[in-house]
Design a protein around this motif. Sequence first.
Motif, PDB file in Angstrom:
ATOM      1  N   ARG A 102     166.140  66.663  34.248  1.00 36.96           N
ATOM      2  CA  ARG A 102     166.899  65.426  34.441  1.00 36.96           C
ATOM      3  C   ARG A 102     168.306  65.651  34.976  1.00 36.96           C
ATOM      4  O   ARG A 102     168.969  64.704  35.376  1.00 36.96           O
ATOM      5  N   GLY A 103     168.769  66.869  34.989  1.00 47.16           N
ATOM      6  CA  GLY A 103     170.094  67.170  35.511  1.00 47.16           C
ATOM      7  C   GLY A 103     170.015  67.595  36.963  1.00 47.16           C
ATOM      8  O   GLY A 103     169.027  67.351  37.652  1.00 47.16           O
ATOM      9  N   GLY A 111     173.134  59.639  30.106  1.00 46.15           N
ATOM     10  CA  GLY A 111     171.793  59.127  30.311  1.00 46.15           C
ATOM     11  C   GLY A 111     171.651  58.055  31.373  1.00 46.15           C
ATOM     12  O   GLY A 111     170.581  57.460  31.512  1.00 46.15           O
ATOM     13  N   ALA A 112     172.696  57.786  32.164  1.00 48.60           N
ATOM     14  CA  ALA A 112     172.594  56.801  33.247  1.00 48.60           C
ATOM     15  C   ALA A 112     171.875  57.444  34.435  1.00 48.60           C
ATOM     16  O   ALA A 112     172.138  58.592  34.796  1.00 48.60           O
ATOM     17  N   HIS A 113     170.981  56.678  35.048  1.00 49.07           N
ATOM     18  CA  HIS A 113     170.200  57.174  36.174  1.00 49.07           C
ATOM     19  C   HIS A 113     171.000  57.013  37.462  1.00 49.07           C
ATOM     20  O   HIS A 113     171.363  55.906  37.839  1.00 49.07           O
ATOM     21  N   VAL A 114     171.278  58.130  38.140  1.00 46.14           N
ATOM     22  CA  VAL A 114     171.958  58.115  39.434  1.00 46.14           C
ATOM     23  C   VAL A 114     170.920  58.401  40.506  1.00 46.14           C
ATOM     24  O   VAL A 114     170.183  59.381  40.415  1.00 46.14           O
ATOM     25  N   THR A 164     172.365  48.469  42.133  1.00 42.72           N
ATOM     26  CA  THR A 164     173.000  49.156  41.007  1.00 42.72           C
ATOM     27  C   THR A 164     172.083  49.134  39.785  1.00 42.72           C
ATOM     28  O   THR A 164     171.644  48.056  39.366  1.00 42.72           O
ATOM     29  N   PRO A 165     171.806  50.305  39.196  1.00 39.49           N
ATOM     30  CA  PRO A 165     171.007  50.316  37.964  1.00 39.49           C
ATOM     31  C   PRO A 165     171.757  49.534  36.872  1.00 39.49           C
ATOM     32  O   PRO A 165     172.990  49.566  36.821  1.00 39.49           O
ATOM     33  N   PRO A 166     171.044  48.843  36.002  1.00 40.35           N
ATOM     34  CA  PRO A 166     171.711  48.029  34.967  1.00 40.35           C
ATOM     35  C   PRO A 166     172.724  48.820  34.140  1.00 40.35           C
ATOM     36  O   PRO A 166     173.792  48.316  33.819  1.00 40.35           O
ATOM     37  N   GLU A 167     172.404  50.065  33.819  1.00 40.79           N
ATOM     38  CA  GLU A 167     173.317  50.860  32.987  1.00 40.79           C
ATOM     39  C   GLU A 167     174.591  51.272  33.724  1.00 40.79           C
ATOM     40  O   GLU A 167     175.537  51.747  33.122  1.00 40.79           O
ATOM     41  N   LEU A 168     174.630  51.082  35.058  1.00 39.41           N
ATOM     42  CA  LEU A 168     175.826  51.402  35.840  1.00 39.41           C
ATOM     43  C   LEU A 168     176.502  50.156  36.416  1.00 39.41           C
ATOM     44  O   LEU A 168     177.392  50.268  37.254  1.00 39.41           O
ATOM     45  N   ALA A 169     176.106  48.969  35.956  1.00 40.64           N
ATOM     46  CA  ALA A 169     176.662  47.726  36.493  1.00 40.64           C
ATOM     47  C   ALA A 169     178.190  47.691  36.403  1.00 40.64           C
ATOM     48  O   ALA A 169     178.855  47.218  37.317  1.00 40.64           O
ATOM     49  N   GLY A 170     178.761  48.197  35.347  1.00 40.96           N
ATOM     50  CA  GLY A 170     180.216  48.207  35.190  1.00 40.96           C
ATOM     51  C   GLY A 170     180.893  49.419  35.801  1.00 40.96           C
ATOM     52  O   GLY A 170     182.123  49.453  35.913  1.00 40.96           O
TER      53      GLY A 170
END
Length: 142
Positions: free
Chosen positions: A15-16, A31-34, A65-71
């Motif tokens: 995952r890295g 754990g945010a998906h890039v 933008t993935p939801p976990e990176l919205a901000g």
Amino acid sequence: MSVTRFAGVAEDEDRGVTLRTGLYEFLTAEGAHVYLHDTDFRHLTYQPSRPPVLELEFVYDPQWTPPELAGTPVVVFRFEDVRLVEWCEDREGHDCVSTQPDAPPGQVSCFDWDGSDLFTLDTFTMRLTFRAPRAEVTVRAK
């Protein structure tokens, strides 16, 4: 042979950032998906300091933008102790960007890592090759 140490990415080798997974898709340490294919390369900053630093900034389009990176839709790669190998500007690319308003100046055709400390970034207007023993990936707000 020196191998670049990555900070800010998942330590799990599936995952890295690894030679097998590459730079385009990984999880941050949180754990945010890039997924860099869904971003636009916006700019780079080179600081000839001690040590020399190179920052590459990629920005998500709101619809991708993935939801976990919205901000925090800005992905920053900060390379330390950088040694520039090649920096070539593409005159034809620059001319096209100057005359065509929809030409993509930051379109990335290649962002590669050789598994040691050598990186290559090819965009519509330039080619950059450099070495860096340390890299940190962060995400931030616009």
